[in-house]
Write a protein that holds these residues in place. Structure first.
Motif, mmCIF file in Angstrom:
data_model
loop_
_atom_site.group_PDB
_atom_site.id
_atom_site.type_symbol
_atom_site.label_atom_id
_atom_site.label_comp_id
_atom_site.label_asym_id
_atom_site.label_seq_id
_atom_site.Cartn_x
_atom_site.Cartn_y
_atom_site.Cartn_z
ATOM 1 N N MET A 122 0.822 -1.202 0.000
ATOM 2 C CA MET A 122 0.000 0.000 0.000
ATOM 3 C C MET A 122 0.862 1.260 0.000
ATOM 4 N N ILE A 123 1.920 1.240 0.765
ATOM 5 C CA ILE A 123 2.830 2.386 0.814
ATOM 6 C C ILE A 123 3.542 2.556 -0.521
ATOM 7 N N ALA A 124 3.961 1.463 -1.109
ATOM 8 C CA ALA A 124 4.721 1.508 -2.359
ATOM 9 C C ALA A 124 3.921 2.061 -3.526
ATOM 10 N N VAL A 125 2.621 1.873 -3.524
ATOM 11 C CA VAL A 125 1.809 2.293 -4.668
ATOM 12 C C VAL A 125 0.845 3.430 -4.333
ATOM 13 N N LYS A 126 1.028 4.086 -3.220
ATOM 14 C CA LYS A 126 0.019 5.032 -2.760
ATOM 15 C C LYS A 126 -0.201 6.222 -3.686
ATOM 16 N N ASN A 127 0.792 6.681 -4.411
ATOM 17 C CA ASN A 127 0.622 7.847 -5.280
ATOM 18 C C ASN A 127 0.478 7.478 -6.754
ATOM 19 N N LEU A 128 0.250 6.223 -7.042
ATOM 20 C CA LEU A 128 0.100 5.774 -8.430
ATOM 21 C C LEU A 128 -1.376 5.648 -8.786
ATOM 22 N N GLU A 129 -1.656 5.737 -10.093
ATOM 23 C CA GLU A 129 -3.008 5.432 -10.555
ATOM 24 C C GLU A 129 -3.259 3.954 -10.276
ATOM 25 N N LYS A 130 -4.511 3.600 -10.068
ATOM 26 C CA LYS A 130 -4.838 2.230 -9.671
ATOM 27 C C LYS A 130 -4.403 1.194 -10.700
ATOM 28 N N GLU A 131 -4.533 1.499 -11.988
ATOM 29 C CA GLU A 131 -4.122 0.510 -12.999
ATOM 30 C C GLU A 131 -2.622 0.271 -12.950
ATOM 31 N N GLY A 172 -8.061 -6.288 -2.817
ATOM 32 C CA GLY A 172 -8.177 -5.889 -1.416
ATOM 33 C C GLY A 172 -7.291 -4.713 -1.059
ATOM 34 N N ILE A 173 -6.095 -4.684 -1.585
ATOM 35 C CA ILE A 173 -5.152 -3.607 -1.290
ATOM 36 C C ILE A 173 -5.634 -2.286 -1.887
ATOM 37 N N LEU A 174 -6.113 -2.346 -3.125
ATOM 38 C CA LEU A 174 -6.508 -1.125 -3.829
ATOM 39 C C LEU A 174 -7.975 -0.755 -3.625
ATOM 40 N N GLY A 175 -8.747 -1.617 -3.003
ATOM 41 C CA GLY A 175 -10.158 -1.335 -2.779
ATOM 42 C C GLY A 175 -10.988 -1.425 -4.048
ATOM 43 N N VAL A 176 -10.643 -2.378 -4.895
ATOM 44 C CA VAL A 176 -11.366 -2.594 -6.157
ATOM 45 C C VAL A 176 -11.774 -4.060 -6.234
ATOM 46 N N GLY A 177 -12.455 -4.415 -7.303
ATOM 47 C CA GLY A 177 -12.876 -5.799 -7.484
ATOM 48 C C GLY A 177 -11.699 -6.730 -7.701
ATOM 49 N N PRO A 178 -11.889 -8.023 -7.471
ATOM 50 C CA PRO A 178 -10.792 -8.971 -7.577
ATOM 51 C C PRO A 178 -10.261 -9.172 -8.992
ATOM 52 N N ASN A 179 -11.038 -8.797 -10.003
ATOM 53 C CA ASN A 179 -10.598 -8.987 -11.381
ATOM 54 C C ASN A 179 -9.935 -7.728 -11.956
ATOM 55 N N PHE A 180 -9.883 -6.655 -11.181
ATOM 56 C CA PHE A 180 -9.341 -5.387 -11.656
ATOM 57 C C PHE A 180 -7.907 -5.528 -12.151
ATOM 58 N N ALA A 181 -7.092 -6.284 -11.443
ATOM 59 C CA ALA A 181 -5.684 -6.437 -11.821
ATOM 60 C C ALA A 181 -5.541 -7.110 -13.178
ATOM 61 N N ASN A 182 -6.387 -8.085 -13.462
ATOM 62 C CA ASN A 182 -6.324 -8.755 -14.766
ATOM 63 C C ASN A 182 -6.686 -7.798 -15.894
ATOM 64 N N VAL A 183 -7.681 -6.959 -15.653
ATOM 65 C CA VAL A 183 -8.076 -5.970 -16.658
ATOM 66 C C VAL A 183 -6.953 -4.957 -16.857
ATOM 67 N N ALA A 184 -6.358 -4.494 -15.772
ATOM 68 C CA ALA A 184 -5.259 -3.526 -15.869
ATOM 69 C C ALA A 184 -4.084 -4.119 -16.634
#
Length: 72
Positions: A24-33, A51-63
């Protein structure tokens, strides 16, 4: 009397909690994708990233599928 079930947060491994906090600290200032792509690259799976980004579980695959393709 039945025992109360522990919540997911209390069941987790302390090292897992530390890894999530550092992520969470490492990516805090980045866009979610971009954050999702970076977390995928270091070994987090899609549900964890959700869970870390507060989005759906499939968000990372789409990104990942939307990531700019390198030319070369």
């Amino acid at each position: 009397m039945a025992k109360k079930q522990k919540s997911e947060a209390t069941k987790s491994d302390p090292f897992d909690r530390i890894a999530r906090l550092l992520a969470m600290i490492a990516v805090k200032n980045l866009e979610k994708e971009e954050a999702a792509r970076r977390l995928l690259s270091v070994g987090f799976d899609s549900p964890q990233i959700g869970g870390i980004l507060g989005v759906g579980p499939n968000f990372a695959n789409v990104a990942k599928s939307r990531s700019p393709k390198s030319k070369g």
